[in-house]
Enzyme design. Structure first.
Site, PDB file in Angstrom:
ATOM      1  CD  GLN A   1       1.659   1.653  -3.952  1.00 46.95           C
ATOM      2  OE1 GLN A   1       1.662   0.461  -4.209  1.00 46.95           O
ATOM      3  NE2 GLN A   1       0.566   2.398  -3.967  1.00 46.95           N
TER       4      GLN A   1
ATOM      5  CE1 TYR B   1      -2.187  -6.060  -0.304  1.00 43.82           C
ATOM      6  CE2 TYR B   1      -2.749  -3.968  -1.319  1.00 43.82           C
ATOM      7  CZ  TYR B   1      -2.664  -5.344  -1.388  1.00 43.82           C
ATOM      8  OH  TYR B   1      -3.073  -6.009  -2.515  1.00 43.82           O
TER       9      TYR B   1
ATOM     10  NE  ARG C   1      -3.514   4.826  -5.380  1.00 43.12           N
ATOM     11  CZ  ARG C   1      -3.969   3.935  -6.243  1.00 43.12           C
ATOM     12  NH1 ARG C   1      -3.686   2.648  -6.080  1.00 43.12           N
ATOM     13  NH2 ARG C   1      -4.682   4.296  -7.277  1.00 43.12           N
TER      14      ARG C   1
END
Length: 357
Positions: free
Chosen positions: A98, A177, A224
Site C-alpha cells: 500500500q 491522507y 483504497r
C-alpha cells in the site's frame, strides 16, 4: 455458489479465497524506513489470506506520516523488502504494497521537512512524532506545477515495489491522507485545476493512479477509498457525485480493483458498487470503529456484490484467520496497547488456534 473460500482471479493472480488482509499501520520498520526480519515473519504468518495488502509505505520522504513506517523511495528500502515478499511467496501467499503519502498528516520532527498538502489547512488532532503526539502543523500548499511530481511519486514507488517482489500496489486514497485531502472540500481550498469542482478535486487521484498504471500496469494497481470519511478532519461534499465521477475515470484505466471502506451509508455504497464495473474489495465495517469484521459481515457484502472482503484487526490477533473463519473457531481478541509500541510483542506473539488434545 460464491463464498469466502472460493477462488478468485485478480489481475494475473489466482487467489485461493476471497479474504484480504487489510493494510494496517504497525510502525515496526527500522531506521531509514527499512523493512525488517520481524516484518517478514509477520506477513508470512498471514499468507493464507487470498491477498495481503501491506501497511502504508511512503513513496517519498515528505510523504512519511508516522515515525517507524517503511518506505519505497531508496535502493536500501527496496533491498530490505525482498526478504518480506520472499517469505510471503514461500509461504504460498500474495502481497500488494500500500503506497501511502501522508500529505498534511505529518510533522517536521518525523521527516525533517515541512508537510505538504493541497492547501495551507492543518489536519485535526495530534500527529505522532519521535517525541510523542504533537498538534498537526499547517502544511505548505503545493504550487500547481509541483502537484504532478507528487502524483508521479506513486508510480516511481510502484516500480520499486515490483522490483522488491511485491505482486502489485494499492494506492491509499482514503482516511485523510494526501489523495483524500485533494478529494476533500475543506482540506482542498484550491482555485486551480486541482480544486473546486468535482472534476478538479478528483484530478490528483486520477493522475496518481495513471502514473502507477504507466509504471507497472493496470493489473497490478488498486486503490483504497473512504467515501464520506472524516479522518483527520477531512470533509467531502457531493459524495455520491464525486465518487461516481472518480470511479468512471478509474474504470477507463481498467485497474485491478477498488477497495472501499464502510465510511458512508450502505445505500450510497451500493450505488458506488453499481457505478464500478470492476473488482470490488469491501471493508464491511468502519475502520477503527467499535465493531470488527466477522464472517456474517463478510457474507452480507458478498451477497451485495463485493468480490473480495478485507479484514483488519481480526488478522492481527489471528494469523490463522482464514482457517478460523472456515471452520467456525472463535477469534482471539486484539491487544490494542501493542498496536504501535514496536517490538515483537503483540506482533509475532499471537498463536494459531490451539486445538484440544
Amino acid at each position: 455458489m460464491t463464498n469466502l473460500f472460493s477462488g478468485f482471479p485478480l489481475g494475473g493472480l489466482s487467489l485461493p479465497n476471497r479474504i484480504v488482509m487489510a493494510p494496517m499501520t504497525r510502525v515496526r520498520a527500522a531506521a531509514g524506513g527499512l523493512a525488517t526480519r520481524s516484518m517478514a515473519a509477520y506477513y508470512a504468518q498471514r499468507a493464507t489470506a487470498g491477498l495481503i495488502v501491506s501497511e502504508g509505505v511512503q513513496p517519498s520522504l515528505v510523504g512519511q506520516s508516522n515515525p517507524g513506517t517503511p518506505g519505497l523511495h531508496t535502493a536500501a528500502q527496496v533491498e530490505s523488502w525482498r526478504p518480506v515478499t520472499d517469505a510471503v511467496h514461500t509461504s504460498g501467499g500474495r502481497i500488494f504494497a500500500q503506497l501511502m503519502h501522508g500529505g498534511r498528516v505529518s510533522h517536521p520532527e518525523t521527516t525533517g521537512l515541512r508537510p505538504v498538502g493541497p492547501s495551507a489547512v492543518a489536519a485535526t488532532g495530534d500527529v505522532f512524532t519521535p517525541s510523542g503526539p504533537q498538534p498537526a502543523p499547517v502544511p505548505r500548499a503545493l504550487e500547481t506545477a509541483e502537484v504532478p511530481e507528487h502524483a508521479a511519486a506513486y508510480g516511481a514507488a510502484a516500480r520499486r515495489a515490483v522490483e522488491a517482489g511485491f505482486d502489485g500496489v494499492e494506492l491509499h486514497g482514503a482516511n485523510g491522507y494526501l489523495i483524500s485531502q485533494f478529494l476533500s472540500s475543506n482540506a482542498n481550498l484550491r482555485d486551480d485545476r486541482y480544486g473546486g469542482s468535482v472534476a478538479n478535486r478528483i484530478r490528483f487521484a486520477v493522475e496518481a493512479v495513471s502514473a502507477t498504471v504507466d509504471a507497472i500496469g493496470a493489473a497490478r494497481t488498486g486503490i483504497r477509498l473512504s467515501p464520506g470519511g472524516v479522518f483527520w478532519g477531512v470533509a467531502e461534499s457531493d459524495v455520491p457525485e464525486m465518487y461516481a465521477a472518480l470511479l468512471r475515470e478509474l474504470a477507463r484505466l481498467e485497474i485491478a480493483y477498488v477497495h472501499l471502506e464502510a465510511t458512508v451509508a450502505e445505500d450510497v455504497l451500493l450505488g458506488l458498487r453499481r457505478d464500478w464495473p470492476g473488482v470490488l474489495i469491501m471493508n464491511p465495517v468502519m475502520p477503527m470503529g467499535p465493531k470488527q469484521t466477522g464472517r456474517a459481515e463478510a457474507e452480507h457484502w458478498l451477497g451485495l456484490g463485493a468480490d473480495l472482503i478485507s479484514f483488519g484487526r481480526a488478522f492481527l490477533a489471528n494469523p490463522d484467520l482464514v482457517e478460523r473463519l472456515r471452520i467456525g473457531l472463535p477469534l482471539a481478541p486484539v491487544e490494542e496497547q501493542t498496536f504501535y509500541q514496536g517490538g515483537d510483542s503483540g506482533y509475532l506473539t499471537y498463536p494459531a488456534y490451539q486445538h484440544a488434545a
